[in-house]
Design a protein around this motif. Structure first.
Motif: not given
Length: 223
Positions: A119-126
């Motif tokens: 993946f070129k971009r990653v994100g996260e919710n917690i």
């Protein structure tokens, strides 16, 4: 400790994850939530973690489709990254995107790259949300026979019971959707892949504080 968790998750990804991908992720959200288990109450002392993880994934796709977006595709690397961080948060008792206990799992990017570099971009919710259905206030009462706490609604003194798998998954997604930065990740069309994990309090009725779940969503975009 973190080294053992990562190694165990790595082995799990190769030995058994495909079974659960085929069983839980190879169906659409409507078919998943039609499964009888979706309406079972979560046994907080012995939850089916793999099913709950999948329920959060499918609840995320429900809301994506509601707003006319393409559903997320399941990715095992993102799943393992989310599972590792959720596990660390619940057992190390912290709540943060940064893991202060493990340098190679410190950031979202590092955690994801332990399992995949696609993946070129990653994100996260917690998220950290209680696992009992309740009103605005609860009363905790110690049962001296079991030496565990029971939780009651202050308004009617009825026992607070756990959510079902479907209810809890939809509840946590609703909380994320009510928060602008979390909603932005869920609604971002550049994110096409997703892994979700929920890890619940290991001793849900031992402490006076209501039991809860630590939840993680890891998003990936290839463009």
């Amino acid at each position: 400790m973190e080294t053992l968790i990562v190694f165990a998750l790595y082995l799990y990804s190769h030995l058994g994850l495909d079974l659960y991908k085929n069983r839980y992720y190879a169906v659409e959200d409507s078919r998943f939530f039609a499964l009888p288990k979706s309406n079972e109450m979560i046994r907080l002392q012995n939850p089916d973690t793999l099913f709950l993880d999948a329920a959060v994934f499918h609840a995320s796709n429900e809301v994506r489709k509601k707003y006319g977006l393409e559903p997320f595709q399941y990715d095992p690397g993102l799943y393992l990254a989310s599972a590792g961080h959720a596990t660390a948060m619940v057992y190390r008792m912290f709540f943060n995107h940064t893991n202060p206990y493990s340098p190679y799992e410190r950031t979202t990017q590092r955690r994801v790259e332990l399992y995949t570099k696609r993946f070129k971009r990653v994100g996260e919710n917690i998220g950290k949300y209680q696992t009992l259905v309740s009103g605005d206030f609860m009363i905790a009462r110690l049962d001296r026979r079991s030496n565990q706490y029971e939780f009651f609604n202050e308004s009617d003194h009825k026992l607070c019971k756990p959510y079902t798998y479907a209810e809890y998954a939809r509840y946590v997604v609703e909380q994320w959707m009510a928060s602008p930065p979390h909603r932005k990740n869920l609604m971002n069309p550049a994110y096409t892949h997703l892994g979700c994990a929920a890890r619940l309090s290991p001793e849900p009725y031992v402490y006076k504080k209501a039991p809860y779940g630590s939840l993680v969503q890891n998003f990936g975009g290839e463009q």
